[in-house]
Motif scaffolding. Sequence first.
Motif, PDB file in Angstrom:
ATOM      1  N   ALA A  58      -5.933  -1.081  -0.041  1.00 59.38           N
ATOM      2  CA  ALA A  58      -4.588  -1.096  -0.627  1.00 59.38           C
ATOM      3  C   ALA A  58      -3.561  -0.517   0.332  1.00 59.38           C
ATOM      4  CB  ALA A  58      -4.577  -0.316  -1.934  1.00 59.38           C
ATOM      5  N   VAL A  59      -3.959   0.482   1.112  1.00 63.14           N
ATOM      6  CA  VAL A  59      -3.064   1.076   2.111  1.00 63.14           C
ATOM      7  C   VAL A  59      -2.901   0.130   3.292  1.00 63.14           C
ATOM      8  CG1 VAL A  59      -2.816   3.010   3.731  1.00 63.14           C
ATOM      9  CG2 VAL A  59      -3.595   3.427   1.390  1.00 63.14           C
ATOM     10  N   ARG A  60      -4.006  -0.447   3.743  1.00 59.44           N
ATOM     11  CA  ARG A  60      -3.940  -1.384   4.876  1.00 59.44           C
ATOM     12  C   ARG A  60      -3.044  -2.586   4.569  1.00 59.44           C
ATOM     13  NH1 ARG A  60     -10.012  -1.110   4.960  1.00 59.44           N
ATOM     14  NH2 ARG A  60     -10.627   0.407   6.549  1.00 59.44           N
ATOM     15  N   SER A  61      -3.121  -3.071   3.334  1.00 60.91           N
ATOM     16  CA  SER A  61      -2.397  -4.291   2.970  1.00 60.91           C
ATOM     17  C   SER A  61      -1.016  -4.027   2.379  1.00 60.91           C
ATOM     18  CB  SER A  61      -3.225  -5.112   1.973  1.00 60.91           C
ATOM     19  OG  SER A  61      -3.391  -4.398   0.760  1.00 60.91           O
ATOM     20  N   GLY A  62      -0.717  -2.751   2.055  1.00 61.67           N
ATOM     21  CA  GLY A  62       0.552  -2.448   1.398  1.00 61.67           C
ATOM     22  C   GLY A  62       0.622  -3.020   0.000  1.00 61.67           C
ATOM     23  N   ASP A  63      -0.469  -2.963  -0.730  1.00 59.36           N
ATOM     24  CA  ASP A  63      -0.569  -3.531  -2.074  1.00 59.36           C
ATOM     25  C   ASP A  63       0.324  -2.755  -3.045  1.00 59.36           C
ATOM     26  OD1 ASP A  63      -1.456  -4.067  -4.759  1.00 59.36           O
ATOM     27  OD2 ASP A  63      -3.357  -4.803  -3.967  1.00 59.36           O
TER      28      ASP A  63
END
Length: 231
Positions: free
Chosen positions: A102-107
């Motif tokens: 979620a952090v990597r993708s900016g969810d």
Amino acid sequence: MKKTGGGMHIDGFVYQMAGDGLTYGEDASAFLLASDAPILIDTGAGRSVDGIVENITAIGVAPESIDTIVLTHNHIDHVGGAPVLRERLGASIVMHELDAEAVRSGDGAATAAAMYGVDFPPTPVDRTFSTETHAIDIGGAELVLLHTPGHTPGSISPYLIHEGRTILFAQDVHGPFLPAFGSDIYQWRESMEKLLELEPDILCEGHFGIYRPRERARAYITSYLDRYARY
């Protein structure tokens, strides 16, 4: 505990850098371990980056000496400052693999950024772990990252033992538990039992203060187990 121009001193080399009236109201608490190998635990929601850096400097720690940022889970009030602080400090981000995507993708949903009405940019996570515990050397002591799923799948509760005292950073003991977060209240109960087994002398909670001695820390955790007992 004493509030100063450098945040709030909690115990030994442990300081609170954000939250609790120290920074903007949307921030969860952020903590600095000002040891020989300084570590920042959580980063606030984003607007307080300058204030966090100022607080770090005020207690005599060079911000660039912090090479590790531990994120306890992927919600915006804990990770919002991470993109800027990672670059400004030259630090690596560490978190549990189950919350890292979620952090990597900016969810926006999983990070609750959409709930806050803000954007969270895709942000690199430099190191992850998928085991129950992961230890980090902080110079003369170990910070143990304990996987405590429930609020989110990859929630962690870091703790350390310093001068005979167990200091626990259990950021969101209180929940909440929402489908968008991947919450699991049954896992949460098991996680809370793990925390009780640690018998923390000091509990640093992410939103509702610092609890000491051991009896108060235990009472805080058990109060939520009692509150959610019917679920």
